[in-house]
Design a protein around this motif. Sequence first.
Motif, PDB file in Angstrom:
ATOM      1  N   GLU A  59      36.798  44.396  36.150  1.00 30.50           N
ATOM      2  CA  GLU A  59      37.016  45.241  37.326  1.00 30.50           C
ATOM      3  C   GLU A  59      37.251  44.347  38.539  1.00 30.50           C
ATOM      4  O   GLU A  59      36.499  43.417  38.787  1.00 30.50           O
ATOM      5  CB  GLU A  59      35.805  46.127  37.580  1.00 30.50           C
ATOM      6  N   TYR A  60      38.306  44.663  39.266  1.00 33.30           N
ATOM      7  CA  TYR A  60      38.650  43.843  40.423  1.00 33.30           C
ATOM      8  C   TYR A  60      39.473  44.680  41.390  1.00 33.30           C
ATOM      9  O   TYR A  60      40.357  45.432  40.968  1.00 33.30           O
ATOM     10  CB  TYR A  60      39.460  42.607  39.996  1.00 33.30           C
ATOM     11  N   LEU A  61      39.189  44.562  42.671  1.00 32.56           N
ATOM     12  CA  LEU A  61      39.939  45.240  43.720  1.00 32.56           C
ATOM     13  C   LEU A  61      39.987  44.322  44.933  1.00 32.56           C
ATOM     14  O   LEU A  61      38.964  43.787  45.349  1.00 32.56           O
ATOM     15  CB  LEU A  61      39.279  46.568  44.100  1.00 32.56           C
ATOM     16  N   ASP A  62      41.187  44.140  45.465  1.00 27.56           N
ATOM     17  CA  ASP A  62      41.340  43.350  46.684  1.00 27.56           C
ATOM     18  C   ASP A  62      42.517  43.919  47.456  1.00 27.56           C
ATOM     19  O   ASP A  62      43.457  44.459  46.864  1.00 27.56           O
ATOM     20  CB  ASP A  62      41.576  41.881  46.362  1.00 27.56           C
ATOM     21  N   GLU A  63      42.447  43.816  48.764  1.00 25.30           N
ATOM     22  CA  GLU A  63      43.492  44.370  49.619  1.00 25.30           C
ATOM     23  C   GLU A  63      43.779  43.398  50.754  1.00 25.30           C
ATOM     24  O   GLU A  63      42.861  42.862  51.359  1.00 25.30           O
ATOM     25  CB  GLU A  63      43.034  45.721  50.170  1.00 25.30           C
ATOM     26  N   LYS A  64      45.058  43.189  51.003  1.00 31.99           N
ATOM     27  CA  LYS A  64      45.473  42.293  52.089  1.00 31.99           C
ATOM     28  C   LYS A  64      46.738  42.834  52.725  1.00 31.99           C
ATOM     29  O   LYS A  64      47.413  43.684  52.174  1.00 31.99           O
ATOM     30  CB  LYS A  64      45.760  40.895  51.546  1.00 31.99           C
ATOM     31  N   LYS A  65      47.049  42.289  53.892  1.00 28.72           N
ATOM     32  CA  LYS A  65      48.329  42.572  54.558  1.00 28.72           C
ATOM     33  C   LYS A  65      49.254  41.387  54.320  1.00 28.72           C
ATOM     34  O   LYS A  65      48.797  40.244  54.234  1.00 28.72           O
ATOM     35  CB  LYS A  65      48.123  42.771  56.052  1.00 28.72           C
ATOM     36  N   THR A  66      50.538  41.655  54.234  1.00 28.23           N
ATOM     37  CA  THR A  66      51.485  40.564  54.084  1.00 28.23           C
ATOM     38  C   THR A  66      51.562  39.774  55.385  1.00 28.23           C
ATOM     39  O   THR A  66      51.380  40.321  56.477  1.00 28.23           O
ATOM     40  CB  THR A  66      52.889  41.072  53.703  1.00 28.23           C
ATOM     41  N   ASN A  67      51.844  38.493  55.258  1.00 29.66           N
ATOM     42  CA  ASN A  67      51.985  37.639  56.439  1.00 29.66           C
ATOM     43  C   ASN A  67      53.367  37.855  57.065  1.00 29.66           C
ATOM     44  O   ASN A  67      54.119  38.737  56.641  1.00 29.66           O
ATOM     45  CB  ASN A  67      51.731  36.167  56.076  1.00 29.66           C
ATOM     46  N   GLU A  68      53.704  37.039  58.052  1.00 29.18           N
ATOM     47  CA  GLU A  68      54.983  37.204  58.751  1.00 29.18           C
ATOM     48  C   GLU A  68      56.181  36.937  57.837  1.00 29.18           C
ATOM     49  O   GLU A  68      57.300  37.318  58.147  1.00 29.18           O
ATOM     50  CB  GLU A  68      55.056  36.306  59.988  1.00 29.18           C
ATOM     51  N   SER A  69      55.923  36.327  56.680  1.00 27.81           N
ATOM     52  CA  SER A  69      56.991  36.075  55.710  1.00 27.81           C
ATOM     53  C   SER A  69      57.084  37.162  54.650  1.00 27.81           C
ATOM     54  O   SER A  69      57.884  37.055  53.722  1.00 27.81           O
ATOM     55  CB  SER A  69      56.773  34.727  55.028  1.00 27.81           C
ATOM     56  N   GLY A  70      56.239  38.180  54.748  1.00 22.20           N
ATOM     57  CA  GLY A  70      56.275  39.273  53.782  1.00 22.20           C
ATOM     58  C   GLY A  70      55.570  38.974  52.473  1.00 22.20           C
ATOM     59  O   GLY A  70      55.878  39.566  51.447  1.00 22.20           O
ATOM     60  N   VAL A  71      54.585  38.066  52.498  1.00 28.97           N
ATOM     61  CA  VAL A  71      53.873  37.663  51.290  1.00 28.97           C
ATOM     62  C   VAL A  71      52.379  37.919  51.461  1.00 28.97           C
ATOM     63  O   VAL A  71      51.786  37.519  52.462  1.00 28.97           O
ATOM     64  CB  VAL A  71      54.094  36.159  50.987  1.00 28.97           C
ATOM     65  N   ALA A  72      51.787  38.567  50.468  1.00 26.57           N
ATOM     66  CA  ALA A  72      50.331  38.732  50.413  1.00 26.57           C
ATOM     67  C   ALA A  72      49.805  37.734  49.388  1.00 26.57           C
ATOM     68  O   ALA A  72      50.296  37.688  48.252  1.00 26.57           O
ATOM     69  CB  ALA A  72      49.957  40.150  50.024  1.00 26.57           C
ATOM     70  N   ILE A  73      48.814  36.942  49.768  1.00 34.83           N
ATOM     71  CA  ILE A  73      48.299  35.880  48.898  1.00 34.83           C
ATOM     72  C   ILE A  73      46.856  36.215  48.515  1.00 34.83           C
ATOM     73  O   ILE A  73      45.998  36.371  49.376  1.00 34.83           O
ATOM     74  CB  ILE A  73      48.379  34.511  49.598  1.00 34.83           C
ATOM     75  N   PHE A  74      46.624  36.317  47.205  1.00 34.56           N
ATOM     76  CA  PHE A  74      45.305  36.633  46.664  1.00 34.56           C
ATOM     77  C   PHE A  74      44.778  35.432  45.897  1.00 34.56           C
ATOM     78  O   PHE A  74      45.456  34.921  45.005  1.00 34.56           O
ATOM     79  CB  PHE A  74      45.382  37.838  45.721  1.00 34.56           C
ATOM     80  N   GLU A  75      43.575  34.983  46.238  1.00 32.06           N
ATOM     81  CA  GLU A  75      42.938  33.886  45.513  1.00 32.06           C
ATOM     82  C   GLU A  75      42.017  34.495  44.464  1.00 32.06           C
ATOM     83  O   GLU A  75      41.148  35.305  44.778  1.00 32.06           O
ATOM     84  CB  GLU A  75      42.176  32.992  46.474  1.00 32.06           C
ATOM     85  N   LEU A  76      42.205  34.096  43.206  1.00 36.23           N
ATOM     86  CA  LEU A  76      41.565  34.782  42.080  1.00 36.23           C
ATOM     87  C   LEU A  76      40.548  33.932  41.329  1.00 36.23           C
ATOM     88  O   LEU A  76      40.144  34.299  40.221  1.00 36.23           O
ATOM     89  CB  LEU A  76      42.655  35.257  41.099  1.00 36.23           C
ATOM     90  N   ASP A  77      40.106  32.828  41.898  1.00 34.88           N
ATOM     91  CA  ASP A  77      39.163  31.964  41.186  1.00 34.88           C
ATOM     92  C   ASP A  77      37.870  32.693  40.834  1.00 34.88           C
ATOM     93  O   ASP A  77      37.330  32.511  39.739  1.00 34.88           O
ATOM     94  CB  ASP A  77      38.858  30.711  42.000  1.00 34.88           C
ATOM     95  N   GLU A  78      37.357  33.525  41.732  1.00 33.85           N
ATOM     96  CA  GLU A  78      36.122  34.267  41.451  1.00 33.85           C
ATOM     97  C   GLU A  78      36.311  35.235  40.292  1.00 33.85           C
ATOM     98  O   GLU A  78      35.402  35.434  39.489  1.00 33.85           O
ATOM     99  CB  GLU A  78      35.659  35.031  42.695  1.00 33.85           C
ATOM    100  N   LEU A  79      37.476  35.835  40.185  1.00 35.36           N
ATOM    101  CA  LEU A  79      37.758  36.735  39.073  1.00 35.36           C
ATOM    102  C   LEU A  79      37.733  35.969  37.754  1.00 35.36           C
ATOM    103  O   LEU A  79      37.094  36.391  36.788  1.00 35.36           O
ATOM    104  CB  LEU A  79      39.117  37.408  39.245  1.00 35.36           C
ATOM    105  N   PHE A  80      38.392  34.817  37.703  1.00 37.00           N
ATOM    106  CA  PHE A  80      38.454  34.059  36.458  1.00 37.00           C
ATOM    107  C   PHE A  80      37.113  33.438  36.087  1.00 37.00           C
ATOM    108  O   PHE A  80      36.886  33.114  34.923  1.00 37.00           O
ATOM    109  CB  PHE A  80      39.559  33.007  36.531  1.00 37.00           C
ATOM    110  N   ASP A  81      36.201  33.290  37.045  1.00 35.82           N
ATOM    111  CA  ASP A  81      34.856  32.806  36.732  1.00 35.82           C
ATOM    112  C   ASP A  81      34.083  33.819  35.892  1.00 35.82           C
ATOM    113  O   ASP A  81      33.119  33.463  35.221  1.00 35.82           O
ATOM    114  CB  ASP A  81      34.078  32.501  38.018  1.00 35.82           C
TER     115      ASP A  81
END
Length: 125
Positions: A59-81
């Motif tokens: 189970e995983y849920l994360d929400e972000k806004k895209t930056n000025e370049s139109g990219v949302a960056i999600f860091e997933l290390d905690e999920l893979f742990d």
Amino acid sequence: MVFKNTILSLIIGVSAILMSSCTKDEPSVLKIFVRSQANILTPNAQVRIVGDINKDTPEYLDEKKTNESGVAIFELDELFDQYGKNEDKVAYFTVYARDTAEFFTLGTARAKQHLTSTETIIINE
């Protein structure tokens, strides 16, 4: 003298092996590119990723806004742990994205541990 050179070579060799085994793994990152129907990258779009439990993603849920370049960056290390030692460290997500629209556009994404994965979603306007 030969004994000292042998010992010195042995110490240098063991040190080199130990130093190379201490390298840090690359981070696990998922980049979502959000584009309009005109194929233009969309800044400040809302992006939500939800782990697909039907494909053995925790189970995983994360929400972000895209930056000025139109990219949302999600860091997933905690999920893979959360994965077991012998499990295939691949995560599957349902991606929801919207800019000013009332409804989300759906897509899917896949990420692997220690890699940067990318996906593009085109927003329905």
